[in-house]
Design a protein around this motif. Structure first.
Motif, PDB file in Angstrom:
ATOM      1  N   ARG A  73       0.837  -1.196   0.000  1.00 39.95           N
ATOM      2  CA  ARG A  73       0.000   0.000   0.000  1.00 39.95           C
ATOM      3  C   ARG A  73       0.874   1.249   0.000  1.00 39.95           C
ATOM      4  O   ARG A  73       1.679   1.442   0.914  1.00 39.95           O
ATOM      5  CB  ARG A  73      -0.934   0.011   1.216  1.00 39.95           C
ATOM      6  CG  ARG A  73      -2.127  -0.920   1.083  1.00 39.95           C
ATOM      7  CD  ARG A  73      -2.931  -1.000   2.347  1.00 39.95           C
ATOM      8  NE  ARG A  73      -2.195  -1.713   3.386  1.00 39.95           N
ATOM      9  CZ  ARG A  73      -2.630  -1.833   4.636  1.00 39.95           C
ATOM     10  NH1 ARG A  73      -3.764  -1.253   4.994  1.00 39.95           N
ATOM     11  NH2 ARG A  73      -1.937  -2.516   5.523  1.00 39.95           N
ATOM     12  N   VAL A  74       0.716   2.065  -1.039  1.00 42.06           N
ATOM     13  CA  VAL A  74       1.506   3.278  -1.196  1.00 42.06           C
ATOM     14  C   VAL A  74       0.557   4.463  -1.353  1.00 42.06           C
ATOM     15  O   VAL A  74      -0.421   4.384  -2.102  1.00 42.06           O
ATOM     16  CB  VAL A  74       2.441   3.185  -2.419  1.00 42.06           C
ATOM     17  CG1 VAL A  74       3.270   4.456  -2.557  1.00 42.06           C
ATOM     18  CG2 VAL A  74       3.343   1.954  -2.315  1.00 42.06           C
ATOM     19  N   TYR A  75       0.844   5.547  -0.644  1.00 43.67           N
ATOM     20  CA  TYR A  75      -0.028   6.717  -0.628  1.00 43.67           C
ATOM     21  C   TYR A  75       0.726   7.974  -1.043  1.00 43.67           C
ATOM     22  O   TYR A  75       1.930   8.108  -0.782  1.00 43.67           O
ATOM     23  CB  TYR A  75      -0.579   6.959   0.786  1.00 43.67           C
ATOM     24  CG  TYR A  75      -1.602   5.957   1.254  1.00 43.67           C
ATOM     25  CD1 TYR A  75      -2.946   6.312   1.413  1.00 43.67           C
ATOM     26  CD2 TYR A  75      -1.239   4.656   1.572  1.00 43.67           C
ATOM     27  CE1 TYR A  75      -3.890   5.406   1.860  1.00 43.67           C
ATOM     28  CE2 TYR A  75      -2.175   3.732   2.017  1.00 43.67           C
ATOM     29  CZ  TYR A  75      -3.500   4.120   2.157  1.00 43.67           C
ATOM     30  OH  TYR A  75      -4.430   3.210   2.597  1.00 43.67           O
ATOM     31  N   ASP A  76      -0.003   8.909  -1.673  1.00 40.80           N
ATOM     32  CA  ASP A  76       0.485  10.265  -1.917  1.00 40.80           C
ATOM     33  C   ASP A  76      -0.066  11.174  -0.834  1.00 40.80           C
ATOM     34  O   ASP A  76      -1.261  11.082  -0.490  1.00 40.80           O
ATOM     35  CB  ASP A  76      -0.007  10.780  -3.271  1.00 40.80           C
ATOM     36  CG  ASP A  76       0.596  10.036  -4.443  1.00 40.80           C
ATOM     37  OD1 ASP A  76       1.660  10.466  -4.907  1.00 40.80           O
ATOM     38  OD2 ASP A  76      -0.009   9.047  -4.897  1.00 40.80           O
ATOM     39  N   ALA A  77       0.764  12.069  -0.317  1.00 47.78           N
ATOM     40  CA  ALA A  77       0.315  13.014   0.705  1.00 47.78           C
ATOM     41  C   ALA A  77       0.930  14.381   0.446  1.00 47.78           C
ATOM     42  O   ALA A  77       2.103  14.482   0.077  1.00 47.78           O
ATOM     43  CB  ALA A  77       0.698  12.519   2.100  1.00 47.78           C
ATOM     44  N   VAL A 111       1.780  17.705   2.532  1.00 49.04           N
ATOM     45  CA  VAL A 111       1.916  18.036   3.948  1.00 49.04           C
ATOM     46  C   VAL A 111       2.450  19.444   4.137  1.00 49.04           C
ATOM     47  O   VAL A 111       3.061  20.035   3.241  1.00 49.04           O
ATOM     48  CB  VAL A 111       2.860  17.034   4.659  1.00 49.04           C
ATOM     49  CG1 VAL A 111       2.382  15.613   4.461  1.00 49.04           C
ATOM     50  CG2 VAL A 111       4.311  17.183   4.154  1.00 49.04           C
ATOM     51  N   TRP A 112       2.221  19.974   5.325  1.00 49.37           N
ATOM     52  CA  TRP A 112       2.814  21.243   5.708  1.00 49.37           C
ATOM     53  C   TRP A 112       4.250  21.014   6.144  1.00 49.37           C
ATOM     54  O   TRP A 112       4.556  20.061   6.863  1.00 49.37           O
ATOM     55  CB  TRP A 112       2.023  21.891   6.843  1.00 49.37           C
ATOM     56  CG  TRP A 112       0.654  22.365   6.443  1.00 49.37           C
ATOM     57  CD1 TRP A 112      -0.533  21.905   6.888  1.00 49.37           C
ATOM     58  CD2 TRP A 112       0.363  23.413   5.509  1.00 49.37           C
ATOM     59  NE1 TRP A 112      -1.570  22.587   6.282  1.00 49.37           N
ATOM     60  CE2 TRP A 112      -1.046  23.519   5.433  1.00 49.37           C
ATOM     61  CE3 TRP A 112       1.150  24.262   4.711  1.00 49.37           C
ATOM     62  CZ2 TRP A 112      -1.684  24.437   4.609  1.00 49.37           C
ATOM     63  CZ3 TRP A 112       0.512  25.177   3.896  1.00 49.37           C
ATOM     64  CH2 TRP A 112      -0.884  25.263   3.853  1.00 49.37           C
ATOM     65  N   GLY A 113       5.130  21.889   5.697  1.00 51.72           N
ATOM     66  CA  GLY A 113       6.539  21.751   6.030  1.00 51.72           C
ATOM     67  C   GLY A 113       7.217  20.713   5.161  1.00 51.72           C
ATOM     68  O   GLY A 113       6.584  20.012   4.374  1.00 51.72           O
ATOM     69  N   VAL A 114       8.537  20.617   5.295  1.00 50.72           N
ATOM     70  CA  VAL A 114       9.343  19.667   4.530  1.00 50.72           C
ATOM     71  C   VAL A 114      10.121  18.795   5.508  1.00 50.72           C
ATOM     72  O   VAL A 114      10.829  19.315   6.373  1.00 50.72           O
ATOM     73  CB  VAL A 114      10.327  20.404   3.590  1.00 50.72           C
ATOM     74  CG1 VAL A 114      11.171  19.409   2.816  1.00 50.72           C
ATOM     75  CG2 VAL A 114       9.576  21.332   2.654  1.00 50.72           C
ATOM     76  N   GLU A 171       9.044   9.087   1.733  1.00 45.76           N
ATOM     77  CA  GLU A 171      10.060   9.702   0.876  1.00 45.76           C
ATOM     78  C   GLU A 171       9.488  10.986   0.312  1.00 45.76           C
ATOM     79  O   GLU A 171       8.360  11.002  -0.187  1.00 45.76           O
ATOM     80  CB  GLU A 171      10.466   8.768  -0.263  1.00 45.76           C
ATOM     81  CG  GLU A 171      11.508   9.374  -1.194  1.00 45.76           C
ATOM     82  CD  GLU A 171      11.977   8.415  -2.269  1.00 45.76           C
ATOM     83  OE1 GLU A 171      12.837   8.811  -3.084  1.00 45.76           O
ATOM     84  OE2 GLU A 171      11.476   7.268  -2.302  1.00 45.76           O
ATOM     85  N   THR A 172      10.253  12.067   0.397  1.00 47.42           N
ATOM     86  CA  THR A 172       9.814  13.345  -0.147  1.00 47.42           C
ATOM     87  C   THR A 172       9.989  13.349  -1.659  1.00 47.42           C
ATOM     88  O   THR A 172      11.114  13.263  -2.166  1.00 47.42           O
ATOM     89  CB  THR A 172      10.600  14.514   0.469  1.00 47.42           C
ATOM     90  OG1 THR A 172      10.437  14.492   1.889  1.00 47.42           O
ATOM     91  CG2 THR A 172      10.096  15.852  -0.072  1.00 47.42           C
ATOM     92  N   ALA A 174       5.262  19.972   1.158  1.00 47.27           N
ATOM     93  CA  ALA A 174       5.945  18.939   0.380  1.00 47.27           C
ATOM     94  C   ALA A 174       4.957  17.871  -0.073  1.00 47.27           C
ATOM     95  O   ALA A 174       3.913  17.665   0.536  1.00 47.27           O
ATOM     96  CB  ALA A 174       7.059  18.299   1.204  1.00 47.27           C
ATOM     97  N   TRP A 175       5.338  17.210  -1.162  1.00 45.21           N
ATOM     98  CA  TRP A 175       4.612  16.039  -1.668  1.00 45.21           C
ATOM     99  C   TRP A 175       5.393  14.829  -1.185  1.00 45.21           C
ATOM    100  O   TRP A 175       6.552  14.622  -1.547  1.00 45.21           O
ATOM    101  CB  TRP A 175       4.563  16.089  -3.188  1.00 45.21           C
ATOM    102  CG  TRP A 175       3.712  15.038  -3.855  1.00 45.21           C
ATOM    103  CD1 TRP A 175       3.451  13.777  -3.423  1.00 45.21           C
ATOM    104  CD2 TRP A 175       3.021  15.184  -5.105  1.00 45.21           C
ATOM    105  NE1 TRP A 175       2.634  13.116  -4.298  1.00 45.21           N
ATOM    106  CE2 TRP A 175       2.353  13.952  -5.351  1.00 45.21           C
ATOM    107  CE3 TRP A 175       2.898  16.205  -6.040  1.00 45.21           C
ATOM    108  CZ2 TRP A 175       1.586  13.742  -6.499  1.00 45.21           C
ATOM    109  CZ3 TRP A 175       2.139  15.990  -7.175  1.00 45.21           C
ATOM    110  CH2 TRP A 175       1.479  14.777  -7.414  1.00 45.21           C
TER     111      TRP A 175
END
Length: 342
Positions: free
Chosen positions: A180-184, A186-189, A226-227, A236-237
């Motif tokens: 299971r792999v997700y895209d997120a 987020v605030w900040g890096v 992983e960024t 950041a993604w």
């Protein structure tokens, strides 16, 4: 070795006789080992309802210790109609066969009926879509939900269409072998481009509706991240791979590191001074993003019947990609933001 004179698997009665291997085993565990299409909970349900006889006696306990040369009859009643209504709701079906179905769930769709969401759920939609191809799970004609996505999380979800597929998939989830792999967004890096977040996750001691990282109690959870792309220093993604599957795991883990999901009203809020980063139009788009920016991109598993490795992938939906583009464009326009180290 156990012997079976059971009729074909699509009939209702299965007859077994114990031998050396059956003697000394619990009734429920022995039946589970001989009936891989039935879960342990289903076997116990059948025993408790008098559908299992041992030497002609139906009033038996699931923990009964078997003896050599005993006769066991397992009766499986025809599946009953579910009380959940079938509702025609548009679905994006990624894969389907006689055993399972994979769908790309849109954000805003609840998976299963519950208090506050009695209908118009994914289960209602699957009942209408699958119809007569459902073969009964837990004695009921319904799709087998083996995992869930939050209402406002989009992405891939697999559901079983038969008891055997449901039991097999549930075992894979329990063994943490499902990919299971997700895209997120987020605030900040994150300080490190790659990393692992681990620890116990359980109910929050201050808000029972929320989950939290716990020092005591809870269940072990592990998320690899992983960024993929940094938008200046503001956001950041991030790609997240689940090694376990706890409730709200990604949301809780990322928040614990100071990187709440954009749009997550439960676990995070936007940082201050955003007006220095975004113009009024971009600021409005970011603040008005109406859900947590989380998408289930990949799901992979072993097919419960063929044993074939299955893997499916879908890009994030338009709202997610538009938000990423807004963050990207704002970063390029803001000369004061320094690029993050990769």
């Amino acid at each position: 070795m156990a012997t079976s004179t059971s009729p074909p698997r699509n009939e209702n009665k299965r007859d077994f006789a114990t031998s050396d291997t059956g003697a000394g085993q619990r009734l429920d565990r022995w039946l589970v080992s001989l009936n891989p299409d039935l879960s342990r909970s289903r076997i116990k349900q059948l025993i408790d309802s008098g559908q299992v006889s041992v030497d002609g006696r139906n009033n038996v306990d699931a923990a009964l210790i078997l003896k050599r040369d005993q006769s066991i009859v397992l009766t499986i009643p025809p599946p009953t109609e579910t009380r959940i209504a079938a509702q025609a709701i548009e679905l994006e079906v990624v894969f389907e066969d006689a055993h399972l179905i994979v769908v790309n769930k849109p954000a805003g769709l609840v998976v299963h009926p519950a208090a506050g969401n009695p209908d118009r759920t994914l289960v209602n939609a699957l009942l209408a879509h699958c119809g007569d191809s459902l073969r009964g799970i837990g004695g009921e004609l319904r799709p087998g939900i083996v995992h869930r996505l939050d209402k406002d999380t989009s992405g891939l979800l697999v559901a079983a269409k038969s008891g055997g597929a449901h039991a097999h998939l549930a075992q894979q989830f329990a063994a943490h072998t499902i990919q299971r792999v997700y895209d997120a967004l987020v605030w900040g890096v994150p300080d490190l481009r790659k990393g692992i977040i681990s620890g116990q996750i359980g109910r929050s001691t201050t808000d029972r509706k929320k989950m939290a990282v716990r020092k005591i109690g809870g269940k072990y959870a592990e998320t690899h991240y992983e960024t993929l792309e940094a938008f200046g220093l503001v956001s950041a993604w991030v790609i997240c791979t689940l090694k376990t599957g706890r409730t709200h795991q990604i949301r809780v883990h990322l928040t614990s590191r100071g990187h709440a999901l954009i749009g997550d009203r439960t676990y995070g809020s936007s940082p201050g001074k955003l007006s220095k980063t975004f113009d009024s139009e971009a600021l409005g788009k970011v603040r008005n993003f109406s859900r947590q920016a989380l998408h289930a991109r990949v799901i992979g598993f072993t097919h419960p019947t063929t044993g074939k490795a299955m893997r499916f992938e879908r890009e994030p939906p338009v709202d997610f990609r538009d938000l990423a583009e807004t963050l990207r464009a704002a970063t390029k326009q803001n000369a004061k933001l320094k690029p993050s180290k990769r």
